[in-house]
Design a protein around this motif. Sequence first.
Motif, PDB file in Angstrom:
ATOM      1  N   UNK A  93       0.656  -1.379   0.477  1.00  0.00           N
ATOM      2  CA  UNK A  93       0.169  -0.065   0.105  1.00  0.00           C
ATOM      3  C   UNK A  93       1.168   1.194  -0.174  1.00  0.00           C
ATOM      4  N   UNK A  94       1.906   1.476   0.272  1.00  0.00           N
ATOM      5  CA  UNK A  94       2.897   2.039   0.507  1.00  0.00           C
ATOM      6  C   UNK A  94       4.200   2.633  -0.908  1.00  0.00           C
ATOM      7  N   UNK A  95       4.111   1.949  -1.327  1.00  0.00           N
ATOM      8  CA  UNK A  95       4.723   1.613  -3.138  1.00  0.00           C
ATOM      9  C   UNK A  95       4.428   2.580  -3.548  1.00  0.00           C
ATOM     10  N   UNK A  96       5.643   3.424  -4.363  1.00  0.00           N
ATOM     11  CA  UNK A  96       5.615   5.059  -4.948  1.00  0.00           C
ATOM     12  C   UNK A  96       6.022   4.670  -6.009  1.00  0.00           C
ATOM     13  N   UNK A  97       5.475   5.218  -7.559  1.00  0.00           N
ATOM     14  CA  UNK A  97       6.377   5.837  -8.548  1.00  0.00           C
ATOM     15  C   UNK A  97       6.633   3.820  -9.224  1.00  0.00           C
ATOM     16  N   UNK A  98       7.014   4.240 -10.272  1.00  0.00           N
ATOM     17  CA  UNK A  98       7.455   2.966 -10.954  1.00  0.00           C
ATOM     18  C   UNK A  98       8.499   2.503 -10.789  1.00  0.00           C
ATOM     19  N   UNK A  99       9.413   2.610 -10.015  1.00  0.00           N
ATOM     20  CA  UNK A  99      10.535   1.708  -9.818  1.00  0.00           C
ATOM     21  C   UNK A  99      10.506   1.175  -8.973  1.00  0.00           C
ATOM     22  N   UNK A 100      11.351  -0.430  -8.472  1.00  0.00           N
ATOM     23  CA  UNK A 100      11.359  -0.676  -6.620  1.00  0.00           C
ATOM     24  C   UNK A 100      13.138  -0.802  -6.701  1.00  0.00           C
ATOM     25  N   UNK A 101      13.211  -0.641  -6.015  1.00  0.00           N
ATOM     26  CA  UNK A 101      14.838  -1.462  -5.160  1.00  0.00           C
ATOM     27  C   UNK A 101      14.432  -1.923  -3.661  1.00  0.00           C
ATOM     28  N   UNK A 102      14.912  -3.705  -4.268  1.00  0.00           N
ATOM     29  CA  UNK A 102      14.874  -3.995  -2.794  1.00  0.00           C
ATOM     30  C   UNK A 102      16.100  -4.440  -1.945  1.00  0.00           C
ATOM     31  N   UNK A 103      16.566  -3.800  -1.064  1.00  0.00           N
ATOM     32  CA  UNK A 103      18.185  -4.053  -0.644  1.00  0.00           C
ATOM     33  C   UNK A 103      17.972  -5.348   0.326  1.00  0.00           C
ATOM     34  N   UNK A 104      18.335  -6.922   0.362  1.00  0.00           N
ATOM     35  CA  UNK A 104      18.788  -7.242   0.994  1.00  0.00           C
ATOM     36  C   UNK A 104      17.871  -8.357   1.077  1.00  0.00           C
ATOM     37  N   UNK A 105      18.093  -8.922  -0.601  1.00  0.00           N
ATOM     38  CA  UNK A 105      16.509  -9.561  -0.906  1.00  0.00           C
ATOM     39  C   UNK A 105      15.974 -10.696  -0.767  1.00  0.00           C
ATOM     40  N   UNK A 106      17.116 -11.698  -0.239  1.00  0.00           N
ATOM     41  CA  UNK A 106      17.264 -12.895   0.750  1.00  0.00           C
ATOM     42  C   UNK A 106      16.737 -13.001  -0.552  1.00  0.00           C
ATOM     43  N   UNK A 107      15.543 -14.112  -0.481  1.00  0.00           N
ATOM     44  CA  UNK A 107      14.367 -14.999  -1.252  1.00  0.00           C
ATOM     45  C   UNK A 107      14.216 -14.153  -2.473  1.00  0.00           C
ATOM     46  N   UNK A 108      13.680 -13.465  -2.306  1.00  0.00           N
ATOM     47  CA  UNK A 108      13.136 -12.286  -2.969  1.00  0.00           C
ATOM     48  C   UNK A 108      11.631 -12.237  -3.057  1.00  0.00           C
ATOM     49  N   UNK A 119       3.210  -3.945 -10.126  1.00  0.00           N
ATOM     50  CA  UNK A 119       4.051  -4.309 -11.658  1.00  0.00           C
ATOM     51  C   UNK A 119       5.333  -3.072 -11.831  1.00  0.00           C
ATOM     52  N   UNK A 120       4.584  -1.964 -10.248  1.00  0.00           N
ATOM     53  CA  UNK A 120       5.426  -0.870 -10.574  1.00  0.00           C
ATOM     54  C   UNK A 120       4.787  -0.423 -11.640  1.00  0.00           C
ATOM     55  N   UNK A 121       4.186  -0.822 -12.198  1.00  0.00           N
ATOM     56  CA  UNK A 121       3.339  -0.197 -13.706  1.00  0.00           C
ATOM     57  C   UNK A 121       4.689   0.678 -14.491  1.00  0.00           C
ATOM     58  N   UNK A 122       5.319  -0.815 -14.570  1.00  0.00           N
ATOM     59  CA  UNK A 122       6.043  -1.003 -15.772  1.00  0.00           C
ATOM     60  C   UNK A 122       7.486  -0.472 -15.487  1.00  0.00           C
ATOM     61  N   UNK A 123       7.194  -0.382 -14.530  1.00  0.00           N
ATOM     62  CA  UNK A 123       9.078   0.287 -14.218  1.00  0.00           C
ATOM     63  C   UNK A 123      10.138  -0.963 -13.750  1.00  0.00           C
ATOM     64  N   UNK A 124      11.525  -0.586 -13.523  1.00  0.00           N
ATOM     65  CA  UNK A 124      12.442  -1.654 -13.120  1.00  0.00           C
ATOM     66  C   UNK A 124      12.356  -2.224 -11.968  1.00  0.00           C
ATOM     67  N   UNK A 125      12.140  -3.352 -12.083  1.00  0.00           N
ATOM     68  CA  UNK A 125      12.245  -4.097 -10.073  1.00  0.00           C
ATOM     69  C   UNK A 125      14.193  -4.421 -10.149  1.00  0.00           C
ATOM     70  N   UNK A 126      14.448  -4.041  -8.676  1.00  0.00           N
ATOM     71  CA  UNK A 126      16.062  -5.069  -8.583  1.00  0.00           C
ATOM     72  C   UNK A 126      15.901  -5.062  -7.759  1.00  0.00           C
ATOM     73  N   UNK A 127      16.303  -6.289  -7.602  1.00  0.00           N
ATOM     74  CA  UNK A 127      16.589  -6.817  -6.031  1.00  0.00           C
ATOM     75  C   UNK A 127      18.104  -6.844  -5.962  1.00  0.00           C
TER      76      UNK A 127
END
Length: 259
Positions: A93-108, A119-127
């Motif tokens: 509910x708090x994710x904003x924008x089109x791109x996401x970076x998850x730091x320390x993803x473990x099992x992702x 889907x972050x509206x088509x933006x890159x998702x990086x773990x």
Amino acid sequence: MHWLERMESDNRLVDYLQQELVSISWLRGEEDFNAALSALVVSFEPTAPLQAWRCFALNTFTRLSEQLALTPASAEGGGTIASFAAIYRRLLALVQGKSLLDVGCSCAYWPLLVAREKGCSGGPIVAIDRRAEALRLSALLADALGLAGQLRLERQDLLQPAFLRLGQFDTVTAIHLLEHLDESELPLALSHLLRVTGRRLLIVVPYEEQAQECYGHRQVFSQAKLQFWGKWCLEQLEGRASFWYEDLLGGLLVIDRQE
């Protein structure tokens, strides 16, 4: 020896080890705990360890998805799977924008849930993670879910200068990561997190009376400590931001940068 079925190989194994072996001090340090967990997971398919871990990750993701579908969610008595499902629901509910970076993803689990749910509206998702084995397991799970094309995995260390070459992302998440660092490392870690955050930084930490060595925790957090570091982040951004914190099976710190 155990009597568990293959479909019971999921993150509940962590709970079982905690309840049966950590509680009586048979397992103490992170190395012993990880060795016991690995042996338990591989016991389901001793001749195919990668398949055993793939099964573990896929079963856990399925249980998380089932918990997320429950309305309202309850983490009471549900173990780590229910707890993390409650955390992920709030973060979705708090994710904003089109791109996401998850730091320390473990099992992702988290970035893959984002890829599937929003889907972050088509933006890159990086773990990212600094452990090669975590990234291998993340890749196995992403492939099993058919989401490999929506997730970029990189081996990076938050504390190293190379981390900053990742660029900026609309939303950056660090879920149960900071407690694995020494307190002296927090200024550098938070400084790096702020520099890659374009809009919103989400930090989740457990509240503990004593650091759980079996999970590799090296410090404890409280609401007061989380508030202190929230104010510290604002000072680093020279007031061009706001923050709040809330209870979330521990603590959630939200830093919003002013556009």
